[in-house]
Design a protein around this motif. Structure first.
Motif, PDB file in Angstrom:
ATOM      1  N   VAL A   1       1.160 -10.609  -5.461  1.00 45.31           N
ATOM      2  CA  VAL A   1       0.378 -10.172  -4.306  1.00 45.31           C
ATOM      3  C   VAL A   1      -0.134 -11.432  -3.609  1.00 45.31           C
ATOM      4  O   VAL A   1      -0.732 -12.295  -4.242  1.00 45.31           O
ATOM      5  CB  VAL A   1      -0.794  -9.273  -4.758  1.00 45.31           C
ATOM      6  CG1 VAL A   1      -1.606  -8.829  -3.555  1.00 45.31           C
ATOM      7  CG2 VAL A   1      -0.281  -8.063  -5.525  1.00 45.31           C
TER       8      VAL A   1
ATOM      9  N   GLU B   1      -2.392 -10.361   1.667  1.00 43.84           N
ATOM     10  CA  GLU B   1      -2.405  -8.954   1.244  1.00 43.84           C
ATOM     11  C   GLU B   1      -3.723  -8.608   0.555  1.00 43.84           C
ATOM     12  O   GLU B   1      -4.297  -7.547   0.800  1.00 43.84           O
ATOM     13  CB  GLU B   1      -1.227  -8.670   0.316  1.00 43.84           C
ATOM     14  CG  GLU B   1       0.108  -8.664   1.034  1.00 43.84           C
ATOM     15  CD  GLU B   1       1.304  -8.646   0.098  1.00 43.84           C
ATOM     16  OE1 GLU B   1       2.330  -8.064   0.496  1.00 43.84           O
ATOM     17  OE2 GLU B   1       1.233  -9.207  -1.024  1.00 43.84           O
TER      18      GLU B   1
ATOM     19  N   LYS C   1      -6.388  -8.048   3.111  1.00 43.53           N
ATOM     20  CA  LYS C   1      -6.211  -6.757   3.779  1.00 43.53           C
ATOM     21  C   LYS C   1      -6.673  -5.615   2.875  1.00 43.53           C
ATOM     22  O   LYS C   1      -7.299  -4.655   3.333  1.00 43.53           O
ATOM     23  CB  LYS C   1      -4.751  -6.555   4.178  1.00 43.53           C
ATOM     24  CG  LYS C   1      -4.316  -7.425   5.330  1.00 43.53           C
ATOM     25  CD  LYS C   1      -2.848  -7.194   5.659  1.00 43.53           C
ATOM     26  CE  LYS C   1      -2.385  -8.082   6.791  1.00 43.53           C
ATOM     27  NZ  LYS C   1      -0.959  -7.892   7.080  1.00 43.53           N
TER      28      LYS C   1
ATOM     29  N   ARG D   1       1.247  -5.275  -7.415  1.00 41.61           N
ATOM     30  CA  ARG D   1       2.106  -4.501  -6.510  1.00 41.61           C
ATOM     31  C   ARG D   1       2.644  -3.275  -7.248  1.00 41.61           C
ATOM     32  O   ARG D   1       3.058  -3.372  -8.397  1.00 41.61           O
ATOM     33  CB  ARG D   1       3.255  -5.396  -6.055  1.00 41.61           C
ATOM     34  CG  ARG D   1       4.068  -4.861  -4.931  1.00 41.61           C
ATOM     35  CD  ARG D   1       5.108  -5.873  -4.480  1.00 41.61           C
ATOM     36  NE  ARG D   1       4.528  -7.171  -4.140  1.00 41.61           N
ATOM     37  CZ  ARG D   1       3.964  -7.451  -2.961  1.00 41.61           C
ATOM     38  NH1 ARG D   1       3.908  -6.529  -2.035  1.00 41.61           N
ATOM     39  NH2 ARG D   1       3.463  -8.638  -2.725  1.00 41.61           N
TER      40      ARG D   1
ATOM     41  N   ARG E   1       4.046  -2.281   0.191  1.00 43.98           N
ATOM     42  CA  ARG E   1       2.800  -2.029   0.921  1.00 43.98           C
ATOM     43  C   ARG E   1       1.802  -1.215   0.100  1.00 43.98           C
ATOM     44  O   ARG E   1       0.824  -0.722   0.642  1.00 43.98           O
ATOM     45  CB  ARG E   1       3.096  -1.302   2.234  1.00 43.98           C
ATOM     46  CG  ARG E   1       4.115  -1.977   3.127  1.00 43.98           C
ATOM     47  CD  ARG E   1       3.597  -2.992   4.077  1.00 43.98           C
ATOM     48  NE  ARG E   1       2.685  -2.393   5.033  1.00 43.98           N
ATOM     49  CZ  ARG E   1       1.726  -3.080   5.628  1.00 43.98           C
ATOM     50  NH1 ARG E   1       1.564  -4.341   5.390  1.00 43.98           N
ATOM     51  NH2 ARG E   1       0.930  -2.491   6.485  1.00 43.98           N
TER      52      ARG E   1
END
Length: 83
Positions: free
Chosen positions: A6, A10, A13, A32, A38
């Protein structure tokens, strides 16, 4: 197939998404979700030291509580080569 780590962008966010949803606490781990780029699993702890697993989706802009981490529920690290 090796999962990508990651990234810091990311993580930022994901943290922004958690804050927007009103979650507060310490971010312990980011991982992840296998097969996606995503969606992430996030371990978070509160002031009492209680840890919980969440699933965060940057695609859906959503955070979903999964379960409290305790003796019956643990979070397994995928990368055994750390250290």
């Amino acid at each position: 197939m090796a999962d990508k780590d990651v990234t810091q962008v990311e993580m930022m966010k994901i943290i922004a998404l958690f804050r927007k949803e009103g979650y507060k606490g310490e971010y312990e781990d980011f991982q992840r979700v296998s097969g996606t780029d995503r969606e992430f699993f996030v371990v978070m702890s509160n002031e009492q030291g209680i840890k919980a697993l969440f699933r965060a989706s940057l695609m859906l802009n959503a955070v979903q509580f999964q379960y409290v981490l305790d003796d019956k529920h643990t979070f397994v690290q995928e990368d055994a080569d750390a250290g």
